[in-house]
Design a protein around this motif. Structure first.
Motif, PDB file in Angstrom:
ATOM      1  N   VAL A 170      -5.476  -0.802  14.073  1.00 50.15           N
ATOM      2  CA  VAL A 170      -5.763  -1.407  12.163  1.00 50.15           C
ATOM      3  C   VAL A 170      -7.446  -0.992  12.757  1.00 50.15           C
ATOM      4  O   VAL A 170      -8.255  -1.665  13.984  1.00 50.15           O
ATOM      5  CB  VAL A 170      -6.082  -3.040  12.021  1.00 50.15           C
ATOM      6  N   HIS A 171      -8.339  -0.072  12.425  1.00 47.03           N
ATOM      7  CA  HIS A 171      -9.635  -0.095  13.012  1.00 47.03           C
ATOM      8  C   HIS A 171     -10.599  -0.794  11.731  1.00 47.03           C
ATOM      9  O   HIS A 171     -10.583  -1.448  11.708  1.00 47.03           O
ATOM     10  CB  HIS A 171      -9.743   1.357  12.755  1.00 47.03           C
ATOM     11  N   GLN A 172     -11.715  -0.791  12.653  1.00 46.21           N
ATOM     12  CA  GLN A 172     -12.891  -2.052  12.513  1.00 46.21           C
ATOM     13  C   GLN A 172     -13.163  -1.981  10.746  1.00 46.21           C
ATOM     14  O   GLN A 172     -13.842  -3.077  10.068  1.00 46.21           O
ATOM     15  CB  GLN A 172     -13.734  -1.994  13.514  1.00 46.21           C
ATOM     16  N   PHE A 173     -13.277  -0.742  10.448  1.00 46.25           N
ATOM     17  CA  PHE A 173     -14.050  -0.756   9.035  1.00 46.25           C
ATOM     18  C   PHE A 173     -12.863   0.411   8.593  1.00 46.25           C
ATOM     19  O   PHE A 173     -11.911   0.861   9.089  1.00 46.25           O
ATOM     20  CB  PHE A 173     -15.012   0.310   9.042  1.00 46.25           C
ATOM     21  N   GLY A 174     -12.354  -0.012   7.691  1.00 46.88           N
ATOM     22  CA  GLY A 174     -11.485   0.791   6.335  1.00 46.88           C
ATOM     23  C   GLY A 174     -10.706   0.367   6.696  1.00 46.88           C
ATOM     24  O   GLY A 174      -9.954  -0.871   6.853  1.00 46.88           O
ATOM     25  N   GLY A 175      -9.430   1.679   6.348  1.00 44.60           N
ATOM     26  CA  GLY A 175      -8.332   1.715   6.611  1.00 44.60           C
ATOM     27  C   GLY A 175      -7.215   1.129   5.159  1.00 44.60           C
ATOM     28  O   GLY A 175      -6.469   1.100   5.630  1.00 44.60           O
ATOM     29  N   THR A 176      -8.413   0.506   4.522  1.00 43.89           N
ATOM     30  CA  THR A 176      -7.789  -0.277   3.026  1.00 43.89           C
ATOM     31  C   THR A 176      -8.429   1.257   1.940  1.00 43.89           C
ATOM     32  O   THR A 176      -9.780   1.080   2.411  1.00 43.89           O
ATOM     33  CB  THR A 176      -7.410  -1.464   2.527  1.00 43.89           C
ATOM     34  N   TYR A 177      -7.437   0.942   1.119  1.00 46.01           N
ATOM     35  CA  TYR A 177      -8.156   1.835  -0.081  1.00 46.01           C
ATOM     36  C   TYR A 177      -8.602   1.065  -1.533  1.00 46.01           C
ATOM     37  O   TYR A 177      -7.517   0.888  -2.132  1.00 46.01           O
ATOM     38  CB  TYR A 177      -7.709   3.342  -0.331  1.00 46.01           C
ATOM     39  N   PRO A 178      -9.633   0.592  -1.221  1.00 47.64           N
ATOM     40  CA  PRO A 178      -9.752  -0.608  -2.921  1.00 47.64           C
ATOM     41  C   PRO A 178      -9.113   0.074  -4.465  1.00 47.64           C
ATOM     42  O   PRO A 178      -8.666  -1.066  -4.387  1.00 47.64           O
ATOM     43  CB  PRO A 178     -11.092  -0.848  -2.683  1.00 47.64           C
ATOM     44  N   LEU A 179      -9.639   0.627  -4.199  1.00 44.92           N
ATOM     45  CA  LEU A 179      -9.162   1.643  -5.932  1.00 44.92           C
ATOM     46  C   LEU A 179      -7.288   1.413  -5.681  1.00 44.92           C
ATOM     47  O   LEU A 179      -7.009   2.364  -7.099  1.00 44.92           O
ATOM     48  CB  LEU A 179     -10.008   2.387  -6.280  1.00 44.92           C
ATOM     49  N   MET A 180      -6.816   1.341  -4.845  1.00 42.50           N
ATOM     50  CA  MET A 180      -5.132   1.579  -4.552  1.00 42.50           C
ATOM     51  C   MET A 180      -4.560   0.238  -4.806  1.00 42.50           C
ATOM     52  O   MET A 180      -5.269  -0.704  -4.593  1.00 42.50           O
ATOM     53  CB  MET A 180      -4.965   2.619  -3.910  1.00 42.50           C
ATOM     54  N   SER A 181      -3.098   0.839  -5.472  1.00 43.85           N
ATOM     55  CA  SER A 181      -2.459  -0.402  -5.258  1.00 43.85           C
ATOM     56  C   SER A 181      -1.800  -0.732  -3.903  1.00 43.85           C
ATOM     57  O   SER A 181      -2.486   0.001  -2.994  1.00 43.85           O
ATOM     58  CB  SER A 181      -1.116  -0.300  -5.617  1.00 43.85           C
ATOM     59  N   VAL A 182      -1.610  -2.099  -4.152  1.00 45.07           N
ATOM     60  CA  VAL A 182      -1.003  -3.288  -3.082  1.00 45.07           C
ATOM     61  C   VAL A 182       0.098  -2.085  -1.701  1.00 45.07           C
ATOM     62  O   VAL A 182      -0.301  -1.479  -0.857  1.00 45.07           O
ATOM     63  CB  VAL A 182      -0.281  -4.300  -2.649  1.00 45.07           C
ATOM     64  N   GLY A 183       0.723  -1.832  -2.966  1.00 42.05           N
ATOM     65  CA  GLY A 183       2.223  -0.873  -2.591  1.00 42.05           C
ATOM     66  C   GLY A 183       1.813   0.504  -1.991  1.00 42.05           C
ATOM     67  O   GLY A 183       2.121   0.555  -1.061  1.00 42.05           O
ATOM     68  N   ARG A 184       1.217   1.041  -2.788  1.00 43.95           N
ATOM     69  CA  ARG A 184       0.595   2.553  -2.810  1.00 43.95           C
ATOM     70  C   ARG A 184      -0.704   2.460  -1.209  1.00 43.95           C
ATOM     71  O   ARG A 184       0.072   3.054   0.240  1.00 43.95           O
ATOM     72  CB  ARG A 184      -0.449   2.715  -3.817  1.00 43.95           C
ATOM     73  N   ASN A 185      -1.351   1.411  -1.145  1.00 39.05           N
ATOM     74  CA  ASN A 185      -2.000   1.129   0.581  1.00 39.05           C
ATOM     75  C   ASN A 185      -0.897   0.977   1.349  1.00 39.05           C
ATOM     76  O   ASN A 185      -1.263   1.416   2.741  1.00 39.05           O
ATOM     77  CB  ASN A 185      -2.840  -0.118   0.951  1.00 39.05           C
ATOM     78  N   PHE A 186      -0.001  -0.014   1.404  1.00 42.31           N
ATOM     79  CA  PHE A 186       0.936  -0.211   2.693  1.00 42.31           C
ATOM     80  C   PHE A 186       1.450   1.394   3.227  1.00 42.31           C
ATOM     81  O   PHE A 186       1.655   1.260   3.849  1.00 42.31           O
ATOM     82  CB  PHE A 186       2.052  -1.251   1.916  1.00 42.31           C
ATOM     83  N   PHE A 187       2.095   2.418   2.244  1.00 38.45           N
ATOM     84  CA  PHE A 187       2.659   3.006   2.276  1.00 38.45           C
ATOM     85  C   PHE A 187       1.909   4.236   2.279  1.00 38.45           C
ATOM     86  O   PHE A 187       2.567   5.823   2.372  1.00 38.45           O
ATOM     87  CB  PHE A 187       3.804   3.415   1.394  1.00 38.45           C
ATOM     88  N   MET A 188       0.657   4.528   2.699  1.00 36.14           N
ATOM     89  CA  MET A 188      -0.448   5.715   3.107  1.00 36.14           C
ATOM     90  C   MET A 188       0.617   5.850   3.948  1.00 36.14           C
ATOM     91  O   MET A 188      -0.062   5.951   5.071  1.00 36.14           O
ATOM     92  CB  MET A 188      -1.641   5.031   2.827  1.00 36.14           C
ATOM     93  N   GLY A 189       0.634   7.620   3.476  1.00 38.40           N
ATOM     94  CA  GLY A 189       1.170   8.583   5.140  1.00 38.40           C
ATOM     95  C   GLY A 189       2.302   8.204   5.812  1.00 38.40           C
ATOM     96  O   GLY A 189       2.764   9.294   6.066  1.00 38.40           O
TER      97      GLY A 189
END
Ligand code: ATP
Ligand code: MG
Lengths: 274, 331
Positions: free
Chosen positions: A86-105
């Motif tokens: 879990v990097h210091q910056f970023g790691g999540t995509y604000p304009l995407m949903s919780v579900g899509r963020n969680f399973f990114m990649g």
């Protein structure tokens, strides 16, 4: 549990062109152990963990996983070997949903051949469940955009993701930095939980209390080199604080600030020089 | 579904723009809706820019932009006309040639984009101007002129450049519809859409999550350039000729359609449905004005106002989407 470290660095150097950031770093973390990486701003902590995460290749030296030397071809390669970061910056995509963020990649799909579709229902359900297990019970809707979550909730989402995807090594770069007391406590609990499950954890923080709460093993980085390496109980809180301030004595620093305030009507020193 | 849920969707502003434009034309232009909906001009135009707007939308959602499409439409047309018309080679070579030129320029743009840190606006500005030069000088050199006639065989006409439904609607409309469905599937159903959104949201994180950012960026550039040369090719086959000029206005028209369609210029947000409606809206403003009593010179003013309003709405709705916590019923 074997005594072979899950992950180990041997004499790793990292430079960006002419800039030497890491010198001769040797570290090892065993399963079920928390290594706290401490150090001032710019000491090279993030660079070190990016080397472990496969983002940077070491300039010299070796990375070993389960005692075997490895060369990561990229972040995905490191992830496939069970190293979740879990990097210091970023790691999540604000304009995407919780579900899509969680399973990114790692998207769950249904259907066949070229018509595989993203399985939104499953993704949302698992994401919400996993985040709730981390104690963030306010997230109930997997369609919610991550941009609307608090810093701690996002951090928990990222950690929940790493744990869910079966990490054996969990690397957290200042996960408690932006958090309030309660949310920081949550993250620390997650770290303890991960440790209990037998993960090797590398935890970066500036807060000595946080480090002492979860750490088994501590390494202090000063200007890219390991300045101290000790185990739980070997050093007092004051000693650790001094080390983290780059070897300066914290009590002296505090005294100098107090001295300044006495001579300046109780005002702390101005931050900017003007 | 309450009203807020609907407004939070990326296509919301484009739907409102479309309704707004239609209302405006009805109230102030006395437009005959029956006549307008039966007319082919705006649908043909929508299809022409829409085929390019779809891949441009993907590229913009991924956080990049391609303005070389302006040169690629005439490049595709000229390639087709030079091979099939001037050299009288079989049509299949012309089609392959036009598509190849799209792929090559797209690869060039894409590889430069991932290998250098030059903004893609500048990279594709370079290829835009360079391709204009190549197309003009090349056709002068090879054919001695800037306009080349061709005759296309029946099958090529039927597939790429014919009129359908017994009227003046062009077959590219069908291409547009099919491509819209394909792009909708990629963007909103497959995992690749997820990746493209992530690239626009945070490229570094996307890379750290193991997404092949560079490969996708290159593919997206191949998509935009190839779609543009495809449109040029269809045009040349339809009208039995190709000119060096033409296609330049399309850069702005395509990007305006995409932005009105709710795609964020900085990437990471947008939808295919929105872009589809945005393209329709744009085409109705430009071509539909002929069916009103409004002087057609006002069309650009309407476009400008619509663009600003749509972007304003997009911003507002997006903020709403971020902050509002959805109060979900059980289940
Ligand atoms: N890609 C890069 N190219 C050149 N220099 C870099 C690069 N990444 C980091 N550095 C330099 O390496 C040094 C260490 O940076 P790093 O981010 O690892 O520090 P850190 O210990 O994580 O600090 P902080 O506590 O502020 O997060 C800094 O001087 C930084 O400028
Ligand atoms: Mg750092």
């Amino acid at each position: 549990m074997s005594d072979t470290p899950v992950i180990e660095l041997r004499n790793v150097d990292k430079s960006f062109g002419p800039i030497d950031v890491l010198h001769e770093i040797s570290l090892k973390v065993k399963a079920g152990e928390v290594l706290c990486l401490l150090g001032d701003n710019g000491a090279g902590k993030s660079t070190l963990i990016k080397t472990l995460a496969g983002v940077h290749a070491p300039t010299r030296g070796e990375v070993l996983v389960d005692g075997e030397p490895v060369k990561f071809s990229g972040p995905k390669d490191a992830q496939n070997r069970g190293i979740a970061t879990v990097h210091q910056f970023g790691g999540t995509y604000p304009l995407m949903s919780v579900g899509r963020n969680f399973f990114m990649g790692e998207e769950p799909t249904k259907g066949f051949g070229p018509f595989k579709v993203f399985d939104r229902k499953t993704a949302n359900k698992i994401a919400v469940e996993e985040v709730q297990k981390m104690g963030i019970t306010r997230i109930t809707d997997g369609d919610r955009l991550v941009g609307g979550l608090s810093g701690g909730e996002r951090q928990s989402l990222a950690i929940a993701r790493a744990v869910y995807f079966g990490a054996r090594v969990l690397i957290l770069d200042e996960p408690t930095a932006a958090l309030g007391v309660k949310q920081a406590a949550h993250v620390l609990r997650i770290v303890n939980e991960a440790k209990k499950r037998g993960l090797a954890v590398i935890f970066i923080t500036h807060q000595v209390m946080h480090a002492m709460t979860v750490g088994d093993h501590f390494a202090v980085l000063i200007r890219g080199a390991i300045a101290a390496d000790f185990r739980k109980g070997e050093k007092s809180r004051e000693e650790i604080t001094d080390l983290m301030a780059g070897g300066q004595n914290m009590a002296d620093l505090e005294a100098s600030i107090e001295g300044y305030m006495e001579t300046h009507d109780g005002h702390p020193p101005k931050v900017s020089a003007d | 579904m309450d009203i807020m849920t609907i407004l939070r969707r990326p296509a919301a502003a484009s739907v409102i723009s479309l309704i707004g434009v239609l209302l405006f034309y009805i109230v102030f232009g006395g437009v005959d809706l029956g006549k307008l909906s039966g007319a082919a001009s705006w649908v043909n135009y929508a299809a022409r820019i829409g085929i390019v707007a779809l891949p441009v939308a993907l590229l913009m959602i991924s956080g990049e932009i391609d303005i070389s499409i302006g040169a690629m439409i005439p490049a595709g047309a000229m390639t087709t006309a030079i091979i099939a018309g001037h050299y009288e080679l079989p049509m299949i070579f012309a089609i392959l040639g036009a598509l190849t030129i799209g792929v090559v320029v797209g690869l060039f743009n894409g590889i430069l984009a991932v290998r250098t840190s030059v903004p893609t606006l500048i990279i594709t500005l370079g290829t835009l101007v360079a391709m204009q030069g190549i197309v003009l000088a090349g056709s002068k050199l090879l054919t001695g002129g800037a306009s080349v006639p061709l005759t296309a065989p029946g099958w090529a006409k039927t597939i790429f450049g014919d009129f359908i439904w017994g009227g003046s609607h062009q077959v590219v409309i069908i291409w547009w519809l099919i491509l819209a469905v394909v792009f909708w599937f990629i963007m909103h159903q497959s995992k690749y859409g997820n990746w493209i959104f992530a690239m626009g949201g945070d490229k570094v994180s996307a890379r750290n999550a193991g997404i092949p950012v560079d490969r996708i960026t290159i593919l997206l550039f191949v998509g935009t350039a190839t779609a543009a040369s495809f449109v040029g090719m269809c045009h040349a086959i339809l009208f039995n000729s190709a000119q060096v000029s033409g296609g330049m206005n399309d850069i702005f028209n395509i990007i305006v359609s995409v932005v009105v369609g709710g795609v964020l210029l900085t990437g990471g947000f947008g939808s295919i449905v929105g872009v589809f409606i945005g393209t329709l809206t744009f085409a109705i403003v430009i071509k539909g004005i002929d069916f009103t009593s409004i002087d057609r010179n006002w069309a650009n003013l309407i476009i400008g106002v619509m663009l600003l309003l749509a972007v304003g709405m997009n911003e507002t709705f997006r903020k709403k989407a971020m902050t509002a916590a959805t109060k979900k019923k059980k289940g």
